[in-house]
Design an enzyme around this catalytic site. Structure first.
Site, PDB file in Angstrom:
ATOM      1  CG  HIS A 174       6.109  -1.499  -1.473  1.00 12.22           C
ATOM      2  ND1 HIS A 174       5.194  -2.085  -2.299  1.00 12.22           N
ATOM      3  CD2 HIS A 174       5.381  -0.811  -0.547  1.00 12.22           C
ATOM      4  CE1 HIS A 174       3.961  -1.771  -1.902  1.00 12.22           C
ATOM      5  NE2 HIS A 174       4.061  -0.992  -0.842  1.00 12.22           N
ATOM      6  CB  ALA A 175      12.020  -0.191   1.844  1.00  8.86           C
ATOM      7  CG  ASN A 242       1.270   1.442  -3.812  1.00  7.85           C
ATOM      8  OD1 ASN A 242       1.130   2.543  -4.349  1.00  7.85           O
ATOM      9  ND2 ASN A 242       0.980   0.300  -4.423  1.00  7.85           N
ATOM     10  CD  GLU A 369       3.995  -5.534  -8.513  1.00  9.15           C
ATOM     11  OE1 GLU A 369       5.114  -5.950  -8.140  1.00  9.15           O
ATOM     12  OE2 GLU A 369       3.228  -4.875  -7.773  1.00  9.15           O
TER      13      GLU A 369
END
Length: 406
Positions: A174-175, A242, A369
């Site tokens: 995720h950029a 994702n 995360e």
């Protein structure tokens, strides 16, 4: 003013104006969510930009444009979800961060740095330089070219021992999750420095799984999440990588191109995703660990994302994750929880760790995360890079030790 000075000024102003300002955007934060509210939050998350990991017992944060704010507030009120305005205007923070990063950018880094966020080309050149500097142990692999002509690069670190197990780590799928590439770069530093780590296994590390998207966040839009793949709606490019893996891929609404979780027209439609997925399948005989580094939430998540039913080796997944969480906590007291993805995050389909586990038969597959920071989580200041990598690396090492011993 000279002609040259005028040109430089126009270039600077053009660069500044090109960067999305987020002026007037707000970040809303809910009270800790209940199980009754989660179905509503999940539906909203398909249309609005939720940050972090909404879940039962945790608050949710959502970024809204000036036009979206009244819609989301009205929805929260209908659902009787208490909320507050966490950030009344995101613009000044985005402007400050962008100026700070531009001021510290370098053209030709020779080592990874942890006092600032490196740009896309910096990281890509750094990977190439490592392969040149350490040809006996480091190999630069190019998995594919991206829609914008960049390369998805993987650095393989190995002593060349035959028959070794293999470990995979990817970052920045995720950029906008800028805190993740430094973790992959730290893993690379540690494995290059320690031959014993390379004797344990072959290491494959992809610091930029989504280089087009990451580059776009650096130069144009700080909070861009997806790839930059073209879509039928030219105003809404990009696929959520994702959600695009070939495991229980679910289109949801295949024409909602603007959704932050748009899964693409079909599984593996994003070349970056297809390349990573095919690598996993091609190396299924040796790959024993898959780790996707994301942010934020201080969680270690294991499969599956579509069900809370335990997988066959759930006890081992929890034990390995707990060993990692304990090692992280030992550094500075940061507490990571170890949870099933569906229970700890939300229901997902087409996720990378689920693909690695369910299709690639990788026995240990996780999504980390990381800690959040900054104004609301996704924009931790550069001063937090070093503390994050310092505490996460011992957790990665503990995870690897457990996996290879079991």
């Amino acid at each position: 003013m000279s002609k040259l000075s005028s040109i430089i000024l126009l270039m600077v102003l053009g660069s500044t104006l090109a960067y999305k300002s987020y002026s007037g955007y707000q970040v809303l934060k809910t009270a800790p969510l209940t199980s009754a509210s989660m179905p509503y939050i999940n539906r909203l998350s398909k249309h609005f930009d939720f940050w972090g990991t909404p879940g039962v017992g945790r608050p949710a944060t959502v970024m809204v444009s000036p036009e979206q704010a009244p819609l989301v507030v009205a929805a929260f009120n209908r659902m009787r979800i208490s909320h507050e305005v966490l950030i009344p205007d995101l613009g000044p923070e985005v402007e400050r961060e962008h100026g700070e990063r531009k001021a510290t950018e370098e053209a030709n880094p020779r080592v990874a740095v942890y006092d600032r966020y490196m740009g896309c080309s910096e990281i890509q050149m750094h990977i190439a330089q490592l392969a040149l500097t350490y040809p006996d142990i480091a190999t630069e692999l190019v998995l594919t070219n991206t829609p914008e002509g960049r390369k998805v690069k993987v650095l393989k670190l190995s002593n060349g021992n035959a028959g070794q197990k293999a470990l995979w780590f990817d970052c920045a799928m995720h950029a906008r999750e800028w805190i993740t590439p430094p973790v992959c770069l730290r893993i690379i530093d540690e494995v290059i420095a320690d031959p014993a780590l390379r004797d344990m296994a072959d290491w494959y590390i992809a610091p930029l799984a989504n280089p087009d998207g990451y580059n776009y966040t650096i130069n144009t839009d700080r909070f861009w999440r997806k790839t930059r793949s073209p879509n039928p709606d030219p105003n809404c490019p990009g696929i959520d990588p994702n959600r695009n893996f070939d495991f229980l891929w679910d289109a949801g609404n295949p024409t909602d191109y603007c959704s932050e979780v748009y899964p693409g027209t079909n599984a593996f439609s994003a070349p970056e995703v297809a390349a990573i997925g095919n690598f996993i399948l091609d190396n299924a005989d040796s790959l024993v660990l898959y780790v996707a580094i994301h942010s934020y939430g201080e969680q270690i998540l294991y499969p599956y994302g579509h069900t809370v039913e335990p997988v066959p080796n759930v006890d081992q997944l929890i034990a390995a994750g707990t060993a990692s969480a304990d090692a992280i906590a030992a550094v500075a007291g940061t507490t990571y929880t170890v949870e099933n993805s569906a229970a700890g995050l939300y229901f997902t389909y087409g996720a990378s760790d689920d693909f690695a586990y369910g299709r690639g038969a990788v026995q240990y597959a996780y999504t980390y995360e990381l800690s959040g920071g900054g104004s609301a989580g996704f924009d931790p200041p550069a001063s937090l890079i070093q503390p994050v990598v310092d505490e996460v690396w011992p957790g990665i090492k503990a995870l690897v030790d457990y996996v290879l011993a079991n």
